[in-house]
Design an enzyme around this catalytic site. Structure first.
Site, PDB file in Angstrom:
ATOM      1  N   HIS A 130      42.001  36.176  45.503  1.00  0.00           N
ATOM      2  CA  HIS A 130      41.421  36.960  44.415  1.00  0.00           C
ATOM      3  C   HIS A 130      42.015  38.371  44.495  1.00  0.00           C
ATOM      4  O   HIS A 130      42.387  38.818  45.572  1.00  0.00           O
ATOM      5  CB  HIS A 130      39.902  37.009  44.640  1.00  0.00           C
ATOM      6  CG  HIS A 130      39.105  37.617  43.537  1.00  0.00           C
ATOM      7  ND1 HIS A 130      38.972  38.979  43.386  1.00  0.00           N
ATOM      8  CD2 HIS A 130      38.378  37.059  42.538  1.00  0.00           C
ATOM      9  CE1 HIS A 130      38.189  39.227  42.340  1.00  0.00           C
ATOM     10  NE2 HIS A 130      37.822  38.084  41.807  1.00  0.00           N
ATOM     11  N   ASP A 207      37.077  35.781  52.805  1.00  0.00           N
ATOM     12  CA  ASP A 207      36.400  36.160  51.560  1.00  0.00           C
ATOM     13  C   ASP A 207      35.481  35.002  51.175  1.00  0.00           C
ATOM     14  O   ASP A 207      35.938  33.964  50.690  1.00  0.00           O
ATOM     15  CB  ASP A 207      37.464  36.428  50.486  1.00  0.00           C
ATOM     16  CG  ASP A 207      36.880  36.508  49.085  1.00  0.00           C
ATOM     17  OD1 ASP A 207      35.639  36.465  48.937  1.00  0.00           O
ATOM     18  OD2 ASP A 207      37.675  36.608  48.126  1.00  0.00           O
ATOM     19  N   GLN A 210      32.962  32.860  47.075  1.00  0.00           N
ATOM     20  CA  GLN A 210      32.739  31.567  46.392  1.00  0.00           C
ATOM     21  C   GLN A 210      32.222  30.492  47.352  1.00  0.00           C
ATOM     22  O   GLN A 210      32.116  29.335  46.957  1.00  0.00           O
ATOM     23  CB  GLN A 210      34.028  31.086  45.723  1.00  0.00           C
ATOM     24  CG  GLN A 210      34.580  32.012  44.659  1.00  0.00           C
ATOM     25  CD  GLN A 210      33.660  32.152  43.455  1.00  0.00           C
ATOM     26  OE1 GLN A 210      32.758  31.343  43.237  1.00  0.00           O
ATOM     27  NE2 GLN A 210      33.873  33.190  42.664  1.00  0.00           N
ATOM     28  N   LYS A 233      26.476  36.596  42.930  1.00  0.00           N
ATOM     29  CA  LYS A 233      26.956  35.218  42.745  1.00  0.00           C
ATOM     30  C   LYS A 233      26.042  34.221  43.446  1.00  0.00           C
ATOM     31  O   LYS A 233      26.313  33.025  43.459  1.00  0.00           O
ATOM     32  CB  LYS A 233      28.378  35.078  43.297  1.00  0.00           C
ATOM     33  CG  LYS A 233      29.429  35.904  42.531  1.00  0.00           C
ATOM     34  CD  LYS A 233      30.817  35.550  43.013  1.00  0.00           C
ATOM     35  CE  LYS A 233      31.870  36.574  42.662  1.00  0.00           C
ATOM     36  NZ  LYS A 233      32.186  36.695  41.241  1.00  0.00           N
ATOM     37  N   CYS A 372      40.949  36.992  37.752  1.00  0.00           N
ATOM     38  CA  CYS A 372      41.337  37.906  38.836  1.00  0.00           C
ATOM     39  C   CYS A 372      42.276  37.249  39.835  1.00  0.00           C
ATOM     40  O   CYS A 372      42.260  37.550  41.031  1.00  0.00           O
ATOM     41  CB  CYS A 372      40.117  38.484  39.572  1.00  0.00           C
ATOM     42  SG  CYS A 372      39.106  39.542  38.552  1.00  0.00           S
TER      43      CYS A 372
END
Lengths: 414, 138
Positions: A130, A207, A210, A233, A372
């Site tokens: 991302h 990261d 998600q 999120k 992104c």
């Protein structure tokens, strides 16, 4: 009684917790399939925010009055709750509240990267990063002279692990990888990558924007040195993200934001800083958001991350199967049985933005654009794609609505 | 029905599927390219001016992208022939949206105005008013 981890989700009951899901768009029931961008917010989280402002809104850490004590305890305990949620045994000292994943990434890039990196050092990313990670490390590389390299993806959207082992060498200082790709849905073998990084004395930043909302995550089982994700999120509010860091690493780093809250003793000449994690939370922090994020952790744990993962997995598989029925639809990423809860695709004859506009007439909300990940889209050979992303409240019927909308777009553009 | 399908009335779909003046001109007086980086829409416009160095004699566009960006480029080229550069510079975003004849949702306006901006920037570069490589609309 808490449901067993294998019980299917009662989506009807879950949907009742999310007021916005009752909305209609021009008389049609909303179908919200843009959860990878932001998730909707359940009543218990909304109530937590409202309760804070209604009953104990105060600044934290410094006041001795009742409201400030209540707010401070709730805010500090929120760090412990988040630590527990991701398996950080060091508790609050390993959990820094930031604005979002991007800020968590920048915190490490500035506080650690600027101090530690220089010419001859290498940063290893993946082609599916991302922008939050890609742009941050690319720019830190320019500032420090460190070289940035990207682990290739294969044609199914998996990381080429041979290439990873080639790129990660003793010159590598940082490996920064997405846990789950927000575009391809690929679930990356982050524990394996952590092993490779550590074998070469490099750190790994995962990261988790998600992954944390959608599956059980244990940062210690991964052996991540740094790990970041965003509250909005995962049924939490906007404005709060989380940086997890191994305690000794966070301790060794200089602050990123100077100012109030993060100090102990200040003279005109010198300042000593607060302990972890507060030395990284300069200024009045994200109080209501942090407390509400802890409530979001409670909400997700009450339902069970294994069950949520299973549910989304089935939806992603169903969406993948329905979309791949059509010859004029290109689906990106791994097969349906091996991906996170999202599907990015393109309809041959219709640009993703046109498709999204037409789907909006069916009250179907999807993302269209580069998500992104512009360099990844260049690699895929397309400027934009459409993405449907799922969460605990989505249903198969909603995917059918998506397919009907796509049919309509196909007819319109035929 | 909301803004979406209203945006895709027959005229826009027709110009998207059968773009007018599509292609590149040989020996254009000037040629300029623009893009919407976040959408991936690209438009190149080639213009041949008449001997008065002011009147647009021939025009063509090429590019790739969503229906709104490509149809507005096609519609614009039909308008541009015979227009003077002064008249070109007088066009604003409302003129383009009027030309499309539909309501454009706020997030899509940048797609609609790309071709117009490319033509205007191309003309300004040609007359030496400013210098840029690529036009971008946001």
């Amino acid at each position: 009684m808490k449901a067993s981890t294998t019980d299917p989700l009662d989506t009807e009951r879950i949907r009742a917790d999310f007021p916005v899901l009752q909305r209609e768009i021009d008389g049609t029931q909303l179908v919200y399939l843009d959860n990878a961008a932001t998730s909707q917010t359940p009543e218990p989280v909304i109530d937590t925010i409202a309760e804070y402002y209604r009953t104990y809104n105060a600044n934290v850490h410094r006041g001795l009055h009742q409201l400030s004590q209540e707010a401070s305890v709730a805010y500090e305990e929120a760090h412990d709750r988040v630590a527990e949620f991701i398996g950080a045994s060091g508790g609050r000292e390993e959990i820094v509240f930031t604005k979002n994943t991007t800020e968590a990434m920048n915190l490490v890039a500035y506080a650690w990267g600027l101090a530690e990196l220089g010419p001859g050092d290498e940063i290893v990313l993946t082609q599916m990063e991302h922008h939050s990670s890609l742009v941050t490390w690319q720019q830190i590389g320019k500032k420090t002279g460190a070289e940035v390299n990207y682990i290739r993806i294969d044609e199914d959207g998996y990381l080429d692990m041979d290439h990873a082992r080639e790129l990660i060498t003793d010159d590598t200082a940082m490996v920064s990888v997405a846990h789950v790709s927000n575009t391809l849905g690929t679930v990356n073998p982050v524990a394996d990558l952590a092993d490779v990084a550590h074998d070469h004395g490099a750190y790994i930043f995962v990261d988790g924007a998600q992954s944390v909302p959608h599956q059980p995550v244990d940062v210690e089982a991964i052996d991540a040195d740094f790990f970041a994700f965003s509250g909005h999120k995962m049924c939490g509010p906007t404005g709060v993200g989380v940086l997890y860091g191994k305690r000794e690493l966070l301790e060794s780093m200089q602050p990123y934001l100077y100012g109030g809250s993060m100090v102990r003793k200040v003279t005109y000449e010198e300042t000593t800083f607060e302990e972890l994690p507060w030395k990284f939370e300069g200024g009045t922090p994200v109080i209501s958001q942090g407390i509400a994020l802890a409530a979001a952790c409670d909400y997700l744990d009450e339902i069970g991350l294994e069950r949520i993962q299973r549910h989304e997995h089935a939806l992603a598989q169903y969406a993948y199967d329905r979309l791949t029925e059509f010859d004029d639809i290109t689906v990106y990423g791994p097969p349906g049985d091996d991906r996170g809860g999202l599907v990015s695709f393109n309809l041959d004859s219709v640009h993703a933005h046109d498709l999204s506009s037409i789907l909006n007439d069916h009250a179907v909300a999807i993302r269209a654009g580069d998500h992104c990940t512009q360099p990844l889209h260049d690699t895929l050979g397309t400027a934009a794609s459409a993405r449907a992303s799922f969460y605990l409240y989505n249903t198969r019927e909603e995917i059918d609505s998506l397919i009907e909308g796509i049919d309509d777009a196909r007819t319109l553009f035929a | 029905m909301g803004l979406g399908s209203d945006m895709y009335r027959q005229q826009i779909l027709d110009h998207y599927k059968n773009p007018r003046n599509y292609g590149e001109l040989e020996d254009p007086t000037f040629s300029h390219t623009g893009e919407n980086p976040t959408c991936g829409d690209t438009i190149r416009i080639d213009i041949v001016l008449a001997d008065d160095e002011e009147t647009i004699e021939r025009v063509a566009f090429s590019g790739d992208g969503c229906a709104i960006s490509q149809a507005s480029a096609s519609l614009l080229t039909e308008q541009l022939r015979g227009m003077t550069l002064t008249e070109l510079h007088e066009l604003d975003r409302d003129d383009v949206i009027d030309m499309l004849g539909v309501e454009i949702s706020p997030m899509r306006v940048k797609c609609a105005v790309l071709a117009e901006k490319v033509a205007q920037d191309g003309a300004k570069i040609h007359t030496g008013e400013f210098e840029i490589d690529t036009t971008q609309t946001e």
